[in-house]
Scaffold this active site. Structure first.
Site, PDB file in Angstrom:
ATOM      1  N   GLU A 108     -76.037 -36.798 -79.779  1.00 48.09           N
ATOM      2  CA  GLU A 108     -76.230 -37.175 -81.186  1.00 48.09           C
ATOM      3  C   GLU A 108     -74.885 -37.172 -81.906  1.00 48.09           C
ATOM      4  OE1 GLU A 108     -79.525 -35.078 -83.176  1.00 48.09           O
ATOM      5  OE2 GLU A 108     -78.311 -35.016 -84.999  1.00 48.09           O
ATOM      6  N   ASP A 110     -73.482 -37.402 -85.892  1.00 48.36           N
ATOM      7  CA  ASP A 110     -74.027 -37.281 -87.252  1.00 48.36           C
ATOM      8  C   ASP A 110     -73.013 -37.448 -88.367  1.00 48.36           C
ATOM      9  OD1 ASP A 110     -76.576 -36.357 -86.434  1.00 48.36           O
ATOM     10  OD2 ASP A 110     -75.787 -34.339 -86.173  1.00 48.36           O
ATOM     11  N   GLU A 112     -73.682 -36.468 -92.314  1.00 46.32           N
ATOM     12  CA  GLU A 112     -74.669 -35.959 -93.271  1.00 46.32           C
ATOM     13  C   GLU A 112     -73.983 -35.767 -94.615  1.00 46.32           C
ATOM     14  OE1 GLU A 112     -77.913 -33.372 -90.877  1.00 46.32           O
ATOM     15  OE2 GLU A 112     -75.871 -32.599 -90.794  1.00 46.32           O
TER      16      GLU A 112
END
Ligand SMILES: *[C@@H]1O[C@H](CO)[C@@H](O)[C@H](O)[C@H]1NC(C)=O
Ligand SMILES: *[C@@H]1O[C@H](CO)[C@@H](O)[C@H](O)[C@H]1NC(C)=O
Length: 295
Positions: A108, A110, A112
Site C-alpha cells: 500500500e 498512502d 493522507e
C-alpha cells in the site's frame, strides 16, 4: 490541470528520453471519471460528477463518508490525482489518496491529508506498506494552501524506487532494498483509491480537535482521471510491467533521483517535515533497516 495537447505528451516523452526533464508532469489527456474509476462509498449525494465527469466532488456529511476506486489494477507507473482539499474548517476530516493490493500481506502507498480548523495547516502523512508491514509514517506541512487550488499528488513507482511527489517536488523516496532482504512492492498489482471520512479520533492535533458537523458538508474536489501506469491483466503482467518498454517510469532517468530532485527533496525534509518514523526512537528502539540503508 491544464489540458495537454498530444504534442505535449510527445514532448514529455522526448524529455524523459533525454533524461533532463525527469520531473516534468507527464499527464495524458484529461478523461472522465467513469473511464477509469467507480464509486465505492456513499450515495450519489456523496460523489458528485461535474463537468461531464472531468471533475468529481467527494462529500462527507452525517449520512455517509465517500470514496472511489480504479476499475483496474496496476503494477508500476505514474499514478497521479489533482485534488483541491476541503476548505475552511476541515478539522477531523481525512482525505486519503492511496493504492493498495488488498491482498493478504498487502502492499500500500498512502497520501493522507489531515484537516484542520480554518487557517491552520493541513498535515500530509505518507506511508508505505510492503508485504503487510507499514509503520513507515512521515508527516509534512505543505508550502501552499491545498484548499485554494488544485495540486497534483503522485507517485512514480518502478522496480527500483517509489517517489512520492507534490506537484513537481519529490517529498519522499522509498528504495527497493530487496537485495538486503527487505520487502518491496514489486509483485502485487494495486488499485487506486480515494476517500473522505471522519478521522477525528486521531487526525487533528492528535484527536484533540473533533469534527464540527455544523460545518458539513465537507467537500474535496478531484480532477485528472487518466492513469499512466501498467495495467494488470494476468500473471504475464508480472514480467511485462517490469520492463522498460512498458512505460517511461521504468526508464533509467527514474531509477535514481537526479541532483535537482535531490535538492528539492532535501528542501522539503529541512523545512516542512514534522515527523519521520526513522527518527522516532521512542517508537523504534532499533532504527528500522530501511532507514539505515537510506543514503
Ligand atoms: C493543526 O493546527 C495546529 C495548530 O497550528 C498544528 O499544531 C497541527 O499540526 C495542525 N494540523 C493537524 C492535522 O493537526
Ligand atoms: C461548531 O460550529 C458552530 C458554527 O460555526 C459554532 O457555533 C460551534 O461553537 C462549533 N462547535 C464546536 C464544538 O466548536
Amino acid at each position: 490541470m491544464a489540458r495537454l495537447h498530444p504534442s505535449m505528451v510527445a514532448m514529455c516523452i522526448a524529455g524523459v528520453v533525454l533524461g533532463s526533464l525527469s520531473f516534468l508532469q507527464c499527464s495524458a489527456q484529461p478523461v472522465a471519471f467513469d473511464q477509469n474509476y467507480l464509486v465505492t462509498g456513499g450515495t450519489d449525494n456523496n460523489v458528485k460528477k461535474l463537468d461531464g465527469g472531468k471533475t468529481v466532488q467527494l462529500v462527507l456529511n452525517q449520512d455517509s463518508a465517500s470514496g472511489f476506486a480504479s476499475k483496474s489494477k496496476y503494477l508500476f507507473g505514474h499514478i497521479s490525482m489533482s485534488i483541491k482539499l476541503v476548505p475552511d474548517d476541515s478539522a477531523g476530516t481525512v482525505t486519503a489518496f492511496y493504492m493498495s493490493s488488498e491482498s493478504p500481506n498487502h502492499d500500500e502507498l498512502d497520501f493522507e491529508f489531515l484537516g484542520n480548523s480554518s487557517g491552520e495547516p493541513y498535515i500530509l502523512q505518507t506511508n508505505v506498506f510492503a508485504s503487510g508491514i507499514g509503520n513507515r509514517e512521515q508527516r509534512i506541512y505543505l508550502w501552499f494552501d491545498p484548499t485554494a487550488d488544485f495540486h497534483s499528488y503522485s507517485v512514480i513507482w518502478n522496480p527500483q524506487q517509489i517517489i512520492f511527489k507534490v506537484d513537481d517536488v519529490p517529498i519522499r523516496v522509498f528504495k527497493n532494498n530487496q537485495a538486503s532482504g527487505l520487502p518491496y512492492p514489486s509483485t502485487q498489482p494495486m488499485r487506486i483509491f480515494s476517500s473522505l471520512w471522519n478521522g477525528d479520533s486521531w487526525a487533528t492535533r492528535g484527536g484533540l480537535q473533533k469534527l464540527n458537523w455544523t460545518h458539513a458538508p465537507f467537500i474535496a474536489t478531484y480532477q485528472g482521471f487518466s492513469v499512466d501506469a501498467c495495467q494488470w491483466s494476468d500473471s504475464g503482467s508480472l514480467e511485462s510491467c517490469a520492463t522498460s518498454n512498458s512505460g517511461w517510469w521504468n526508464n533509467a532517468a527514474f531509477q535514481t533521483l537526479d541532483s535537482d530532485s535531490q535538492s528539492k527533496l532535501k528542501w522539503v525534509q529541512q523545512n516542512y517535515m514534522i515527523y519521520d518514523y526513522c527518527t522516532d526512537t521512542k517508537r523504534f528502539t532499533t532504527t528500522p533497516t530501511d532507514c539505515t540503508l537510506r543514503s
